[in-house]
Design a protein around this motif. Structure first.
Motif, PDB file in Angstrom:
ATOM      1  N   SER A  25      -3.275   9.570   4.596  1.00 38.05           N
ATOM      2  CA  SER A  25      -4.028  10.820   4.778  1.00 38.05           C
ATOM      3  C   SER A  25      -5.264  10.855   3.880  1.00 38.05           C
ATOM      4  CB  SER A  25      -3.147  12.036   4.446  1.00 38.05           C
ATOM      5  OG  SER A  25      -2.100  12.149   5.368  1.00 38.05           O
ATOM      6  N   GLY A  26      -6.398  11.309   4.474  1.00 40.99           N
ATOM      7  CA  GLY A  26      -7.613  11.512   3.702  1.00 40.99           C
ATOM      8  C   GLY A  26      -8.306  10.243   3.295  1.00 40.99           C
ATOM      9  N   MET A  27      -8.098   9.166   4.080  1.00 47.14           N
ATOM     10  CA  MET A  27      -8.749   7.897   3.765  1.00 47.14           C
ATOM     11  C   MET A  27      -9.548   7.434   4.980  1.00 47.14           C
ATOM     12  SD  MET A  27      -6.928   4.314   2.782  1.00 47.14           S
ATOM     13  CE  MET A  27      -7.849   2.782   2.822  1.00 47.14           C
ATOM     14  N   ILE A  28     -10.793   7.035   4.751  1.00 47.58           N
ATOM     15  CA  ILE A  28     -11.610   6.516   5.837  1.00 47.58           C
ATOM     16  C   ILE A  28     -11.213   5.065   6.070  1.00 47.58           C
ATOM     17  CG2 ILE A  28     -13.962   5.986   6.590  1.00 47.58           C
ATOM     18  CD1 ILE A  28     -14.930   8.265   4.822  1.00 47.58           C
ATOM     19  N   ASP A  29     -10.478   4.831   7.150  1.00 47.21           N
ATOM     20  CA  ASP A  29      -9.986   3.488   7.455  1.00 47.21           C
ATOM     21  C   ASP A  29     -10.229   3.176   8.917  1.00 47.21           C
ATOM     22  OD1 ASP A  29      -8.189   5.084   8.740  1.00 47.21           O
ATOM     23  OD2 ASP A  29      -6.487   4.607   7.460  1.00 47.21           O
ATOM     24  N   GLN A  54      -9.961  14.932  10.441  1.00 45.77           N
ATOM     25  CA  GLN A  54      -9.267  15.140   9.169  1.00 45.77           C
ATOM     26  C   GLN A  54     -10.250  15.119   8.004  1.00 45.77           C
ATOM     27  OE1 GLN A  54      -6.765  12.035   7.105  1.00 45.77           O
ATOM     28  NE2 GLN A  54      -5.111  13.339   7.825  1.00 45.77           N
ATOM     29  N   MET A  55     -11.224  14.197   8.082  1.00 43.64           N
ATOM     30  CA  MET A  55     -12.187  14.062   6.994  1.00 43.64           C
ATOM     31  C   MET A  55     -13.165  15.239   6.938  1.00 43.64           C
ATOM     32  SD  MET A  55     -11.078  11.381   5.579  1.00 43.64           S
ATOM     33  CE  MET A  55     -12.352  11.239   4.351  1.00 43.64           C
ATOM     34  N   ALA A  56     -13.315  15.969   8.044  1.00 46.57           N
ATOM     35  CA  ALA A  56     -14.234  17.124   8.078  1.00 46.57           C
ATOM     36  C   ALA A  56     -13.636  18.343   7.388  1.00 46.57           C
ATOM     37  CB  ALA A  56     -14.595  17.461   9.517  1.00 46.57           C
ATOM     38  N   GLU A  57     -12.319  18.349   7.199  1.00 46.78           N
ATOM     39  CA  GLU A  57     -11.639  19.474   6.558  1.00 46.78           C
ATOM     40  C   GLU A  57     -11.706  19.338   5.041  1.00 46.78           C
ATOM     41  OE1 GLU A  57      -7.703  19.538   8.033  1.00 46.78           O
ATOM     42  OE2 GLU A  57      -8.289  19.865  10.138  1.00 46.78           O
ATOM     43  N   LYS A 106      -7.119  17.934   0.763  1.00 43.65           N
ATOM     44  CA  LYS A 106      -5.795  18.473   0.437  1.00 43.65           C
ATOM     45  C   LYS A 106      -5.236  17.692  -0.761  1.00 43.65           C
ATOM     46  CE  LYS A 106      -5.823  20.852   4.378  1.00 43.65           C
ATOM     47  NZ  LYS A 106      -6.940  20.167   5.074  1.00 43.65           N
ATOM     48  N   PRO A 107      -4.342  18.323  -1.534  1.00 41.94           N
ATOM     49  CA  PRO A 107      -3.803  17.661  -2.741  1.00 41.94           C
ATOM     50  C   PRO A 107      -3.075  16.349  -2.441  1.00 41.94           C
ATOM     51  CG  PRO A 107      -3.304  20.003  -2.743  1.00 41.94           C
ATOM     52  CD  PRO A 107      -3.866  19.708  -1.397  1.00 41.94           C
ATOM     53  N   TRP A 108      -2.500  16.242  -1.227  1.00 42.11           N
ATOM     54  CA  TRP A 108      -1.718  15.048  -0.892  1.00 42.11           C
ATOM     55  C   TRP A 108      -2.575  13.924  -0.281  1.00 42.11           C
ATOM     56  CZ3 TRP A 108      -0.999  19.756   1.730  1.00 42.11           C
ATOM     57  CH2 TRP A 108      -1.532  19.808   3.034  1.00 42.11           C
ATOM     58  N   GLU A 109      -3.867  14.145  -0.171  1.00 42.37           N
ATOM     59  CA  GLU A 109      -4.723  13.170   0.484  1.00 42.37           C
ATOM     60  C   GLU A 109      -5.245  12.111  -0.491  1.00 42.37           C
ATOM     61  OE1 GLU A 109      -6.564  15.535   4.311  1.00 42.37           O
ATOM     62  OE2 GLU A 109      -7.792  15.334   2.514  1.00 42.37           O
ATOM     63  N   HIS A 116       0.840  -1.212   0.000  1.00 38.26           N
ATOM     64  CA  HIS A 116       0.000   0.000   0.000  1.00 38.26           C
ATOM     65  C   HIS A 116       0.874   1.261   0.000  1.00 38.26           C
ATOM     66  CE1 HIS A 116      -3.602  -2.317   0.608  1.00 38.26           C
ATOM     67  NE2 HIS A 116      -3.214  -2.783   1.784  1.00 38.26           N
ATOM     68  N   PHE A 117       1.951   1.201   0.776  1.00 37.03           N
ATOM     69  CA  PHE A 117       2.827   2.368   0.978  1.00 37.03           C
ATOM     70  C   PHE A 117       3.466   2.821  -0.336  1.00 37.03           C
ATOM     71  CE2 PHE A 117       7.090   4.026   1.761  1.00 37.03           C
ATOM     72  CZ  PHE A 117       6.858   5.010   2.702  1.00 37.03           C
ATOM     73  N   LEU A 118       3.970   1.863  -1.115  1.00 38.27           N
ATOM     74  CA  LEU A 118       4.739   2.200  -2.324  1.00 38.27           C
ATOM     75  C   LEU A 118       3.903   2.952  -3.357  1.00 38.27           C
ATOM     76  CD1 LEU A 118       7.553   1.917  -3.580  1.00 38.27           C
ATOM     77  CD2 LEU A 118       6.780  -0.208  -4.637  1.00 38.27           C
ATOM     78  N   PRO A 119       2.739   2.448  -3.779  1.00 37.09           N
ATOM     79  CA  PRO A 119       1.958   3.224  -4.757  1.00 37.09           C
ATOM     80  C   PRO A 119       1.408   4.523  -4.180  1.00 37.09           C
ATOM     81  CG  PRO A 119       0.736   1.270  -4.061  1.00 37.09           C
ATOM     82  CD  PRO A 119       2.118   1.134  -3.518  1.00 37.09           C
ATOM     83  N   ALA A 120       1.150   4.549  -2.862  1.00 32.38           N
ATOM     84  CA  ALA A 120       0.688   5.797  -2.240  1.00 32.38           C
ATOM     85  C   ALA A 120       1.745   6.878  -2.402  1.00 32.38           C
ATOM     86  CB  ALA A 120       0.380   5.569  -0.763  1.00 32.38           C
TER      87      ALA A 120
END
Length: 470
Positions: A96-100, A107-110, A113-116, A48-52
């Motif tokens: 970041s920016g993932m419902i897990d 974080q999800m209420a904001e 962001k481009p990096w999410e 998961h980390f590598l493609p993220a």
């Protein structure tokens, strides 16, 4: 020193030695168990980390095991905290920016962001979610390829079992299989090695075609065959027929001083040849409370040793198994196949496909209640028990490859909170063009989490139930 004190000390020493042996076996098994699972968890999360990172998505955490309230180790490198948690139930990466499983609602209420994760294109998010499973499958494939090249395959060909199989499991006996049967096919498919026959019974196991006394017949296994196997006290299924090799003779039994040694093979009783271990029970019942003359093979020399039979018709001798020795004596063949480097790719790929297909068949039966296969679902103890109590790298890598496939397939199940659940929602978004709402995803994550907890409790509860009942 009087006799009683000497005996007490001897018993104490024996107990300590036995305890140390059991403790060392446990240490070896738990070491393999933890090493294998830790390796697979780290590689899965790295998938998961590598493609993220490739898609410029921020990864906040990369953890082996879960760090609920506390971490055994953590270190921040760049934007990511790498650590080891205290709860060994898996691992995770927090993107970041993932419902897990973190359920980070703030974080999800904001605004995104481009990096999410939620700001990335659907196909990019799909690759990120599938990364862990893909790595699991690649790891298993590579292990099978390089294992085939380095170790080769050591097999017992079915056509060398001229006297058929030793049918030891009560469920197979009740179905109609008998010791001495030659298994020709399972569900119409022929298998060339003993190991593949065993796997075929577990993965398929509906109709077994056997040759008995030269006559071919089909034997139907019960629909709940796997369920009966799971709840049975017997662990052995079937195997090649073998002679009575002496393992040990307890000091307190009638034959303790008869002169037997470990590795001796008993071949005759009162000058009557008894070729196989499975024939001894019926023979000994004729000689209850009697002394019998046996012929023993020791280092290719025949010896005559008198043994006493108990009133139950037993010798009270623990048997042993030495496949190489049995092969030397002509009971069956053991063939070691070696593969060239490029040949190993094809062999490894075939093993990989066979294992995925077999595990898929088992999973299908688990979700079919009438098969009773769900009774065999196990948790951490079941996985722990797979590992041998002596260290073997060949066994370790073979088991690790299977567990990697298992981890990959299970993560593909369409359950929210698993990778397969996220993939299911992403595919829905890609097909319909509509993204599920954050609130819906939060609820789905909670439902999925409770489903996973229920499955975890069921699997480990099965382990506990089996341990108590056995």
């Amino acid at each position: 020193m009087n006799t009683i004190n000497f005996f007490n000390r001897l018993v104490s020493v024996t107990f300590v030695v036995q305890f140390l042996n059991l403790f060392m076996e446990f240490v070896i098994k738990i070491s393999q168990f933890l090493l294998s699972l830790s390796l697979l968890i780290v590689l899965h999360e790295f998938g998961h980390f590598l493609p993220a990172r490739l898609f410029k998505t921020r990864v906040e955490k990369f953890y082996l095991f879960f760090d609920i309230k506390y971490s055994l180790f953590k270190k921040k490198i760049g934007e990511t905290v790498y650590g080891i948690g205290w709860l060994p139930l898996g691992g995770y990466v927090k993107i970041s920016g993932m419902i897990d499983e973190s359920m980070d609602k703030e974080q999800m209420a904001e605004p995104p962001k481009p990096w999410e994760f939620r700001s990335k294109k659907a196909w990019q998010r799909l690759i990120i979610m599938l990364g862990g499973v893909i790595v699991n499958f690649i790891v298993a494939l590579l292990i099978y390829i390089f294992g085939s090249f380095y170790y080769g395959d050591t097999v017992i060909p079915v056509d060398s079992l001229e006297d058929g199989f030793y049918i030891s499991h009560p469920v197979l006996q009740e179905a109609g299989l008998q010791t001495g049967d030659k298994i020709i096919a399972i569900d119409g498919e022929q298998y060339d090695t003993y190991t593949r026959i065993r796997k075929g019974l577990i993965n398929n196991g509906n109709v077994v075609t056997v040759s008995r006394n030269g006559v071919t017949q089909n034997i139907d296994l019960p629909k709940d065959f796997l369920g009966k196997l799971s709840t049975s006290d017997s662990r052995a299924l079937l195997g090649p027929r073998f002679p009575f090799m002496v393992g040990s003779v307890p000091d307190t039994t009638l034959n303790a001083k008869a002169g037997l040694k470990e590795g001796d093979i008993i071949t005759k009783i009162n000058n009557q040849e008894v070729k196989f271990y499975d024939q001894f029970e019926s023979h000994l019942l004729q000689y209850k409370n009697q002394t019998i003359a046996t012929t023993v093979l020791r280092d290719d020399q025949e010896l005559s040793i008198d043994l006493q039979v108990t009133e139950e018709g037993k010798l009270m001798i623990f048997p042993a198994e030495n496949k190489r020795r049995f092969a030397e004596l002509g009971y069956y063949d053991i063939v070691t196949k070696k593969y060239g480097f490029f040949e190993s790719f094809g062999v490894g790929a075939t093993k990989f496909i066979d294992e995925i297909s077999g595990y898929g068949s088992q999973l299908k039966k688990i979700f079919t209640p009438s098969t009773g296969a769900y009774k065999g679902v196990g948790g951490f103890k079941a996985i722990f028990d797979i590992f041998p109590n002596t260290w073997s790298w060949e066994s370790f890598w073979s088991i690790t490859a299977f567990l990697s496939i298992m981890l990959g397939v299970l993560n593909l199940l369409p359950i929210p909170a698993l990778d397969g659940g996220h993939v299911m929602f992403l595919l829905w978004e890609m097909i319909t063009g509509r993204k599920p709402g954050d609130k819906f995803m939060e609820y789905a994550q909670v439902v999925g989490f409770f489903l996973l907890i229920a499955l975890l409790l069921f699997a480990n509860g099965n382990d506990i139930f089996k341990a108590i009942t056995r």
